[in-house]
Every structure is written in structure tokens, then in C-alpha cells.
Write a protein that holds these residues in place. Structure first.
Motif, short mmCIF file in Angstrom:
data_model
loop_
_atom_site.label_atom_id
_atom_site.label_comp_id
_atom_site.label_asym_id
_atom_site.label_seq_id
_atom_site.Cartn_x
_atom_site.Cartn_y
_atom_site.Cartn_z
N ARG A 124 0.82 -1.21 0.00
CA ARG A 124 0.00 0.00 0.00
C ARG A 124 0.85 1.27 0.00
NH1 ARG A 124 -4.09 -0.92 4.87
NH2 ARG A 124 -4.58 1.24 4.40
N ILE A 125 1.95 1.28 0.77
CA ILE A 125 2.76 2.49 0.84
C ILE A 125 3.48 2.73 -0.48
CG2 ILE A 125 4.87 1.41 1.73
CD1 ILE A 125 3.40 4.85 2.71
N ALA A 126 3.80 1.67 -1.21
CA ALA A 126 4.42 1.83 -2.52
C ALA A 126 3.47 2.55 -3.47
CB ALA A 126 4.82 0.47 -3.09
N ILE A 127 2.20 2.20 -3.39
CA ILE A 127 1.19 2.86 -4.24
C ILE A 127 1.01 4.31 -3.83
CG2 ILE A 127 -1.26 2.86 -4.87
CD1 ILE A 127 -1.22 -0.19 -4.52
N VAL A 128 0.94 4.55 -2.52
CA VAL A 128 0.77 5.92 -2.01
C VAL A 128 1.93 6.81 -2.46
CG1 VAL A 128 0.78 7.33 0.09
CG2 VAL A 128 -0.64 5.28 -0.03
N ASN A 129 3.16 6.32 -2.28
CA ASN A 129 4.33 7.12 -2.64
C ASN A 129 4.43 7.33 -4.15
OD1 ASN A 129 5.13 7.44 0.01
ND2 ASN A 129 6.48 5.66 -0.01
N ALA A 130 4.08 6.31 -4.92
CA ALA A 130 4.14 6.44 -6.38
C ALA A 130 3.16 7.52 -6.85
CB ALA A 130 3.82 5.11 -7.04
N GLU A 131 1.99 7.56 -6.25
CA GLU A 131 1.01 8.58 -6.63
C GLU A 131 1.49 9.98 -6.26
OE1 GLU A 131 -2.60 7.36 -4.76
OE2 GLU A 131 -3.09 5.87 -6.29
N LEU A 132 2.12 10.11 -5.11
CA LEU A 132 2.64 11.41 -4.69
C LEU A 132 3.75 11.89 -5.62
CD1 LEU A 132 2.77 10.96 -0.81
CD2 LEU A 132 1.31 12.56 -2.07
N LEU A 133 4.65 10.98 -5.99
CA LEU A 133 5.79 11.36 -6.81
C LEU A 133 5.44 11.53 -8.28
CD1 LEU A 133 8.50 9.06 -5.18
CD2 LEU A 133 8.32 11.55 -4.98
N SER A 134 4.28 11.07 -8.68
CA SER A 134 3.88 11.18 -10.09
C SER A 134 3.20 12.50 -10.40
CB SER A 134 2.95 10.02 -10.47
OG SER A 134 1.71 10.13 -9.79
N ARG A 173 9.11 13.19 -15.04
CA ARG A 173 9.77 12.29 -14.08
C ARG A 173 11.02 11.73 -14.74
NH1 ARG A 173 5.85 7.80 -12.59
NH2 ARG A 173 7.57 7.22 -11.22
N VAL A 174 12.05 12.56 -14.81
CA VAL A 174 13.25 12.26 -15.58
C VAL A 174 14.47 12.34 -14.68
CG1 VAL A 174 14.70 13.09 -17.47
CG2 VAL A 174 12.22 13.08 -17.72
N ALA A 175 15.43 11.44 -14.90
CA ALA A 175 16.67 11.43 -14.13
C ALA A 175 17.86 11.29 -15.08
CB ALA A 175 16.68 10.29 -13.12
#
Length: 302
Positions: free
Chosen positions: A82-92, A231-233
Motif C-alpha cells: 500500500r505504501i508503494a502505491i501511495v508514494n508512487a502517486e505522490l511522486l507522479s 519524471r526524468v533522471a
């Protein structure tokens, strides 16, 4: 040897419930276990206490879980997913958003997420009461991943930051965030909200010199030429040119910059608030746009 190398598999269910009733029973057991672990601690907790909290028989627990450790591993696995999904949404989200808005959404989202007993007990257990052999998935690698992801965000907002500097900023941000989040989660409701507010202020003051909105207005933001994502590095050099990799689509490309600024509606909102008599600092607090930027907009419009 790290902690995860000593673990049994986190997928320790004796059988996977296929029907909705069975899935609901497992969910009830896990929530009850999280509450019991939070109340008496993992070491002191028993399956009998968990069964009583879940209003079920101990035998029902053993239908799905062989032991208490398997129950905790199931809690851990649910949290990590669940936290992986939460963080992915925030960072996207669009990096052009005001920094204050980004921080507000991040803290508010995590605050709401950790109100649930399952992620809260896993998080608190890991940082405040670690037990050797207890965790199977949550380890230092996860921390490093979060730091790396936030370092990417720092470089996207301010490409002048080199990787070492951006990772240092991200680590200070992450460690500070964790410390105050832990304190907040251990506090009562009213004091917890005050700590969240101060956490937002602290993070903004720290990050603003490095990735503040003024820097975003005057720097070039890398845009993926394939999918348009920001979202580029950086991804090494080729033929003397900087190469980049897109975190959204996974494709690589060379320099492709685009000037970014605030959307026109944000600028118009700030100008309207100023005309209504609101101070520059008040506008900054309400919209997240730097007061210096608002001053420049007002000067240009007059």
C-alpha cells in the motif's frame, strides 16, 4: 547480514481465502492483530488475544496463519504494497506545483494513511521497537529507495543540483520527516495535528533554498520526448551529451528541455487575492507561491 536475510517468507498464509467471506475474515484478523500489537507489544501479544479482538476462535486464525510471526509478516506485506502505491502517486504529480502544496499533500496523505492500525503498527515497530528476525520486507533498502526517488524530484525541480548534493538533501528531508512523523503518531489527536503543521513549515524552510518555486521559474525542466513526463533522471553520457531516462515510460533520450512556470490560472488567482487586499505572505501561505514571485507578478501587472 541484514535483517531480511533471517526471515521466513512474508507470504506465510496457510491458504489463500478465495471467497469474499474468507477474505473479510482475514482482514478482520489482521486489523485485530495490529490493534493488539499496538496495545501490548508484539512480544507480549498472543493469538488468543488476537482471536478475542477479532471476535473469532483461535482455530480460525490457525486456518490461515501458522503462527504469530506469519500474522505480522502479512501486516508487513500489506503495508509495503500500500505504501508503494501511495508514494508512487505522490511522486507522479506535476513537479510544477508550488513547493508548499507538494509538502502539504505529502504530509496530509501520509497522516491519513497512518491513521489505519496496520501501517501504523508496522511503521512504529520498525523504527521504535525493532526485533531481530521480525521484518521480511521493510529494511534499509526501502529507505534508500525513498531517498533516491526524492533525490530525483530535487533534480527535476533544480537540474543545477548534482546527484551527490540532491541525495544529501533528500536524506536530510527523509530522516527529518521520519523523526517528526514518528513523534506525531505517538501523540494525541490535537497535538498530532500541531506537529503535522510544524513539520510542513520545517520541510518548506529546509527545501525552499534548493528546490523552491523561484528556482523552478528560472530553470529548465527536463521533459521526456517520448511521453511528455517530467519524471526524468540523469543516466550517464554518450558522445559527450548528457543522457536521461524517463521514470514514467522507461525510455532514454538526450537533452530536451522545456521552460516551465506556474499555470496562468495560479498567477491570476494570486493577482486577484492581492487586489482583494491580501498580503504577499498570506498569498504565499494560501497558494504555495513564493511571496517574491507574487511581488514580481504584481509589479509587472501594474
Amino acid at each position: 547480514m541484514n535483517r531480511s536475510s533471517q526471515m521466513s517468507s512474508p507470504n506465510s498464509l496457510r491458504r489463500q481465502p478465495k471467497q469474499q467471506r474468507g477474505q473479510q475474515r482475514v482482514a478482520k484478523i489482521l486489523t485485530a492483530a495490529a490493534e493488539v500489537f499496538a496495545q501490548v507489544g508484539y512480544s507480549a501479544a498472543t493469538t488468543q488475544q488476537i482471536a478475542e479482538r477479532a471476535s473469532t476462535a483461535v482455530g480460525s486464525i490457525y486456518q490461515f496463519f501458522p503462527d504469530k510471526l506469519a500474522i505480522f509478516h502479512a501486516l508487513e506485506a500489506e503495508h509495503m504494497e500500500r505504501i508503494a502505491i501511495v508514494n508512487a502517486e505522490l511522486l507522479s504529480k506535476d513537479i510544477r506545483r508550488p513547493l508548499l502544496q507538494t509538502i502539504d499533500e505529502m504530509v496530509d496523505t501520509h497522516a491519513q494513511y497512518f491513521e489505519h492500525p496496520i501501517p501504523r503498527i508496522v511503521y512504529l515497530q520498525y523504527f521504535l521497537a525493532p526485533i531481530p528476525g521480525l521484518f521480511a520486507l521493510f529494511d534499509d533498502k526501502f529507505d534508500r529507495l525513498l531517498i533516491s526517488q526524492f533525490a530525483d524530484l530535487c533534480q527535476q525541480r533544480n537540474p543545477q543540483l548534482d546527484r551527490d548534493r540532491s541525495e544529501l538533501i533528500a536524506e536530510v528531508f527523509h530522516r527529518t520527516y521520519n523523526c517528526l512523523l514518528l513523534v506525531a503518531l505517538k501523540s494525541n489527536g490535537e497535538h498530532r495535528q500541531k506537529l503535522y503543521a510544524e513539520l510542513k513549515n520545517l520541510l518548506y524552510v529546509y527545501l525552499n533554498p534548493y528546490i523552491g518555486d523561484d528556482l523552478l521559474l528560472h530553470t529548465k525542466v527536463m521533459i521526456c520526448e517520448h511521453c511528455g513526463s517530467d519524471r526524468v533522471a540523469k543516466n550517464g553520457h554518450r558522445h559527450g551529451k548528457q543522457r536521461y531516462i524517463c521514470r514514467a515510460c522507461g525510455k532514454q533520450f538526450a537533452d530536451s528541455y522545456s521552460l516551465r512556470g506556474y499555470p496562468p490560472e495560479i498567477k491570476q488567482q494570486c493577482l486577484a487575492l492581492h487586489q482583494q487586499g491580501m498580503s504577499f505572505r498570506q498569498i504565499e501561505r494560501q497558494t504555495g507561491v513564493s511571496h517574491n514571485t507574487v511581488i514580481n507578478w504584481v509589479a509587472a501587472a501594474s
